[in-house]
Design an enzyme around this catalytic site. Structure first.
Site, mmCIF file in Angstrom:
data_model
loop_
_atom_site.group_PDB
_atom_site.id
_atom_site.type_symbol
_atom_site.label_atom_id
_atom_site.label_comp_id
_atom_site.label_asym_id
_atom_site.label_seq_id
_atom_site.Cartn_x
_atom_site.Cartn_y
_atom_site.Cartn_z
ATOM 1 N N CYS A 66 0.769 -1.207 0.149
ATOM 2 C CA CYS A 66 0.025 0.087 -0.068
ATOM 3 C C CYS A 66 0.882 1.172 -0.055
ATOM 4 C CB CYS A 66 -1.064 -0.055 1.129
ATOM 5 S SG CYS A 66 -0.124 0.508 2.835
ATOM 6 N N HIS A 103 -2.261 11.353 15.925
ATOM 7 C CA HIS A 103 -2.969 10.465 14.652
ATOM 8 C C HIS A 103 -1.803 9.658 14.197
ATOM 9 C CE1 HIS A 103 -5.157 9.348 11.030
ATOM 10 N NE2 HIS A 103 -3.978 9.847 10.344
ATOM 11 N N HIS A 106 -4.497 4.398 10.086
ATOM 12 C CA HIS A 106 -5.819 3.507 10.137
ATOM 13 C C HIS A 106 -5.633 2.189 10.342
ATOM 14 C CE1 HIS A 106 -6.909 7.683 8.504
ATOM 15 N NE2 HIS A 106 -8.022 7.062 8.848
ATOM 16 N N ASP A 110 -7.867 -6.353 6.381
ATOM 17 C CA ASP A 110 -7.582 -6.931 5.298
ATOM 18 C C ASP A 110 -6.022 -7.350 5.432
ATOM 19 O OD1 ASP A 110 -6.254 -4.387 5.151
ATOM 20 O OD2 ASP A 110 -6.892 -3.827 3.029
ATOM 21 N N ARG A 118 -4.600 -4.952 9.686
ATOM 22 C CA ARG A 118 -3.588 -4.073 9.089
ATOM 23 C C ARG A 118 -3.717 -2.781 9.707
ATOM 24 N NH1 ARG A 118 -3.419 -0.949 4.318
ATOM 25 N NH2 ARG A 118 -5.589 -1.583 3.712
ATOM 26 N N CYS A 120 -2.210 0.590 9.042
ATOM 27 C CA CYS A 120 -1.495 1.045 8.573
ATOM 28 C C CYS A 120 -1.123 2.596 8.809
ATOM 29 C CB CYS A 120 -2.627 1.510 7.186
ATOM 30 S SG CYS A 120 -1.738 2.141 5.550
#
Length: 148
Positions: A66, A103, A106, A110, A118, A120
């Protein structure tokens, strides 16, 4: 870290790069495949760029294709805050650090088995500490996960 006090916005602007501030404080996102750690394969840990809180281990990192660092789970005993993010086309689960409320990125469902998670994570929200530098930077208690 129990007595951690988050710096003011002004202090953070002075301490962080523009991208780090945007990601951690304004819920920004860095470009995929053009960030510091998406393809990092060194052994070590990833800590919150704001607080230094240990978050993820390279042992749980995987290539999700990704363009961002992806992990199957946070470090054991690490508490992350999850919030619903409705900013894009569908609801997503935002992941934030516990101490600094940074932050990070996310959480998606998957990822690889067995949990299929995951995490990410934006490289701009973390700092990588290689195994050989962990003790000198105060993370010696985590060396055990690397068999040290």
């Amino acid at each position: 870290m129990a007595d951690y006090k988050k710096p003011s916005s002004q202090e953070l602007r002075a301490a962080l790069t523009e991208l780090q501030f945007s990601v951690t404080q304004e819920e920004g996102t860095e470009p995929p495949f053009d960030n510091e750690y998406w393809d990092n394969k060194q052994a070590g840990i990833y800590v919150d760029i704001v607080s230094g809180e240990a978050l993820f281990s390279s042992l749980d990192k995987f290539d999700s294709h990704c363009g961002w660092p992806s992990f199957t789970q946070p470090l054991q005993n690490t508490q992350l805050t999850e919030k619903t993010d409705n900013k894009l086309f569908a609801a997503r689960t935002e992941v934030r650090s516990q101490l600094a409320d940074s932050h990070l990125g996310h959480l998606f469902s998957d990822g690889p088995a067995p949990e299929g998670l995951r995490y990410c994570i934006n490289s701009a929200s973390v700092r990588f500490i290689a195994v050989e530098n962990m003790a000198e930077q105060g993370y010696q208690e985590l060396l055990q996960i690397f068999g040290e």
